[in-house]
Design a protein around this motif. Structure first.
Motif, PDB file in Angstrom:
ATOM      1  N   ARG A  50      -1.704   9.914  -5.175  1.00  0.00           N
ATOM      2  CA  ARG A  50      -1.982  10.292  -3.785  1.00  0.00           C
ATOM      3  C   ARG A  50      -3.320   9.728  -3.315  1.00  0.00           C
ATOM      4  O   ARG A  50      -3.444   9.254  -2.186  1.00  0.00           O
ATOM      5  N   LEU A  51      -4.343   9.791  -4.199  1.00  0.00           N
ATOM      6  CA  LEU A  51      -5.643   9.242  -3.812  1.00  0.00           C
ATOM      7  C   LEU A  51      -5.563   7.737  -3.589  1.00  0.00           C
ATOM      8  O   LEU A  51      -6.161   7.197  -2.650  1.00  0.00           O
ATOM      9  N   THR A  52      -4.826   7.049  -4.429  1.00  0.00           N
ATOM     10  CA  THR A  52      -4.696   5.600  -4.272  1.00  0.00           C
ATOM     11  C   THR A  52      -3.975   5.258  -2.974  1.00  0.00           C
ATOM     12  O   THR A  52      -4.392   4.359  -2.228  1.00  0.00           O
ATOM     13  N   ARG A  53      -2.904   5.987  -2.681  1.00  0.00           N
ATOM     14  CA  ARG A  53      -2.187   5.726  -1.436  1.00  0.00           C
ATOM     15  C   ARG A  53      -3.026   6.058  -0.218  1.00  0.00           C
ATOM     16  O   ARG A  53      -2.999   5.334   0.788  1.00  0.00           O
TER      17      ARG A  53
ATOM     18  N   GLU B  37      -5.582   3.207   0.224  1.00  0.00           N
ATOM     19  CA  GLU B  37      -4.937   2.021   0.773  1.00  0.00           C
ATOM     20  C   GLU B  37      -4.571   2.223   2.242  1.00  0.00           C
ATOM     21  O   GLU B  37      -4.715   1.306   3.068  1.00  0.00           O
ATOM     22  N   SER B  38      -4.118   3.413   2.579  1.00  0.00           N
ATOM     23  CA  SER B  38      -3.763   3.684   3.972  1.00  0.00           C
ATOM     24  C   SER B  38      -4.992   3.636   4.871  1.00  0.00           C
ATOM     25  O   SER B  38      -4.940   3.116   5.991  1.00  0.00           O
ATOM     26  N   THR B  39      -6.121   4.172   4.364  1.00  0.00           N
ATOM     27  CA  THR B  39      -7.358   4.127   5.163  1.00  0.00           C
ATOM     28  C   THR B  39      -7.813   2.692   5.378  1.00  0.00           C
ATOM     29  O   THR B  39      -8.213   2.307   6.494  1.00  0.00           O
ATOM     30  N   LEU B  40      -7.754   1.888   4.328  1.00  0.00           N
ATOM     31  CA  LEU B  40      -8.151   0.494   4.472  1.00  0.00           C
ATOM     32  C   LEU B  40      -7.219  -0.255   5.427  1.00  0.00           C
ATOM     33  O   LEU B  40      -7.677  -1.050   6.262  1.00  0.00           O
TER      34      LEU B  40
ATOM     35  N   LEU C 114      -8.219  -2.029   9.075  1.00  0.00           N
ATOM     36  CA  LEU C 114      -7.949  -3.444   9.320  1.00  0.00           C
ATOM     37  C   LEU C 114      -6.809  -3.652  10.304  1.00  0.00           C
ATOM     38  O   LEU C 114      -6.489  -4.795  10.648  1.00  0.00           O
ATOM     39  N   GLY C 115      -6.174  -2.571  10.782  1.00  0.00           N
ATOM     40  CA  GLY C 115      -5.110  -2.708  11.766  1.00  0.00           C
ATOM     41  C   GLY C 115      -3.808  -3.215  11.199  1.00  0.00           C
ATOM     42  O   GLY C 115      -3.013  -3.827  11.946  1.00  0.00           O
ATOM     43  N   MET C 116      -3.541  -3.010   9.935  1.00  0.00           N
ATOM     44  CA  MET C 116      -2.300  -3.493   9.323  1.00  0.00           C
ATOM     45  C   MET C 116      -1.225  -2.433   9.506  1.00  0.00           C
ATOM     46  O   MET C 116      -1.033  -1.542   8.680  1.00  0.00           O
ATOM     47  N   LYS C 117      -0.501  -2.502  10.641  1.00  0.00           N
ATOM     48  CA  LYS C 117       0.586  -1.587  10.969  1.00  0.00           C
ATOM     49  C   LYS C 117       1.775  -2.381  11.457  1.00  0.00           C
ATOM     50  O   LYS C 117       1.640  -3.482  11.997  1.00  0.00           O
ATOM     51  N   ASN C 118       2.958  -1.784  11.317  1.00  0.00           N
ATOM     52  CA  ASN C 118       4.152  -2.440  11.845  1.00  0.00           C
ATOM     53  C   ASN C 118       4.421  -1.972  13.266  1.00  0.00           C
ATOM     54  O   ASN C 118       3.640  -1.234  13.863  1.00  0.00           O
ATOM     55  N   GLY C 119       5.566  -2.377  13.836  1.00  0.00           N
ATOM     56  CA  GLY C 119       5.864  -2.044  15.225  1.00  0.00           C
ATOM     57  C   GLY C 119       6.104  -0.572  15.458  1.00  0.00           C
ATOM     58  O   GLY C 119       5.887  -0.057  16.560  1.00  0.00           O
ATOM     59  N   GLU C 120       6.543   0.171  14.465  1.00  0.00           N
ATOM     60  CA  GLU C 120       6.835   1.584  14.632  1.00  0.00           C
ATOM     61  C   GLU C 120       5.617   2.466  14.413  1.00  0.00           C
ATOM     62  O   GLU C 120       5.738   3.690  14.419  1.00  0.00           O
TER      63      GLU C 120
END
Length: 370
Positions: A113-116, A119-122, A126-132
């Motif tokens: 959970r901490l790793t995920r 990674e989600s915070t990073l 950095l704005g790495m998101k998909n269209g949804e």
């Protein structure tokens, strides 16, 4: 007594080799004859068995037969395959082992959970998101080139987002040090020293050196301030007001006060002992070329007497200025050497001066009587 059953005990008297030769001497044949043997071909020697053969015996077809008196000492167990086990069923009966497995599973889940979350915070920064609006799933690279491409991609996206615009020193020239161009200092040593210097780290002997210098400076400041106050008080009491401007730097630095030294001796000895303990600690850690000598009370007093001359003269001039400002009279700025100035008319005579002169005369009288 141990007896080997295959080697029975000898019976009869013990005979030596000489006795055996005398009883049965060897026979020597003097006739020279040669026993002629038929020559054998290599095929015959190859097919001839080394051991006497037994009809129907085949050693490579030997089968092991357990003796009738032997019993099996190995217990056969029936283990259930891992694939056939039911999920959620623990085969371990020990409660401690079961607790350890649960703790390991909990730690593994928490680390995941901490790793995920990291990674989600990073990815969010950095704005790495998909269209949804969900975080785009990506696979971790498996080669060094893949990692380099991923790092370069993140750097470019952070630069485009403006995360590097607020870096300290952006747009300013880089600070160059003289040691950077020193040919006697290796590049890796220079970089290591710069990192250590920026982080405020130092070798142990350097930290002890800083502590020693701080303690020595504080002791000298206290000593200088104490002697300056004592000298100003003594000169203003024992010397007439008209004689204070004529004091020189040599006369002030040559002033000594044995009473003050005896009164402050305990503090001086304690402070010097603490300094010497720091010196011993420093010399034990520092290289031989930068070691320091011990401090002494006499040397510190002599240094204080020499260094306090300007401060004493400055304090006396300030004291005279305060006295004249209180009395309302202007002091003499300059006295010519060719004119005899009467000290009684040059400065106003006050009650304090009368008491001082009376005290000086009384002191001289007691000195003469003794």
């Amino acid at each position: 007594m141990l007896v080997d059953k295959y080697k029975p005990m000898r019976s009869g008297p013990i005979r030596t080799a000489d006795m055996k030769l005398k009883e049965a001497p060897p026979t020597v044949h003097t006739d020279a004859y040669v026993i002629e043997r038929p020559a054998q071909a290599w095929q015959e020697l190859a097919n001839k068995p080394l051991l006497p053969s037994i009809d129907g015996h085949k050693p490579w077809h030997t089968t092991y037969k357990a003796p009738s008196h032997a019993s099996a000492s190995i217990k056969l167990g029936n283990f259930i395959p891992t694939s056939a086990r039911a999920p959620g069923v623990h085969t371990v009966v020990d409660e401690r082992t079961r607790k350890t497995e649960r703790e390991l599973a909990r730690r593994k889940s928490q680390a995941g959970r901490l790793t995920r979350a990291r990674e989600s915070t990073l990815d969010y920064r950095l704005g790495m998101k998909n269209g949804e609006g969900q975080h785009a799933a990506r696979r971790n690279p498996v080669s060094m080139r893949g990692w380099q491409a991923l790092i370069e991609d993140k750097i470019q996206k952070a630069r485009a987002a403006g995360h590097f615009d607020k870096i300290k020193g952006r747009g300013q020239p880089m600070v160059r040090l003289s040691d950077e161009y020193n040919p006697f200092i290796a590049r890796e040593e220079f970089l290591m020293n710069r990192i250590v210097q920026r982080n405020g780290a130092a070798p142990p002997w350097v930290e002890v050196q800083i502590e020693l210098e701080t303690a020595a400076n504080s002791f000298r400041d206290v000593l200088r301030q104490s002697w300056t106050r004592r000298a100003i008080r003594t000169l203003t009491i024992l010397q007439p007001a008209a004689m204070l401007p004529s004091l020189s730097l040599g006369s002030v630095t040559s002033l000594r006060d044995c009473e003050w030294e005896e009164r402050e001796r305990s503090y001086h000895d304690t402070a010097v002992a603490e300094l010497n303990s720091l010196v011993r600690k420093y010399n034990a850690l520092a290289p031989y070329s930068v070691r320091r000598p011990y401090y002494s009370r006499e040397a510190e007093l002599a240094k204080a007497y020499q260094d306090c001359g300007d401060d004493i003269l400055r304090g006396i001039s300030e004291r005279r200025r305060e006295i004249h400002s209180e009395s309302g009279a202007s002091p003499l700025s300059e006295v010519e050497s060719s004119v005899d100035v009467d000290t009684s008319t040059a400065y106003p005579l006050r009650f304090r001066d009368i008491i001082r002169r009376w005290f000086i005369k009384l002191r001289d009288r007691f000195i003469n009587v003794s």
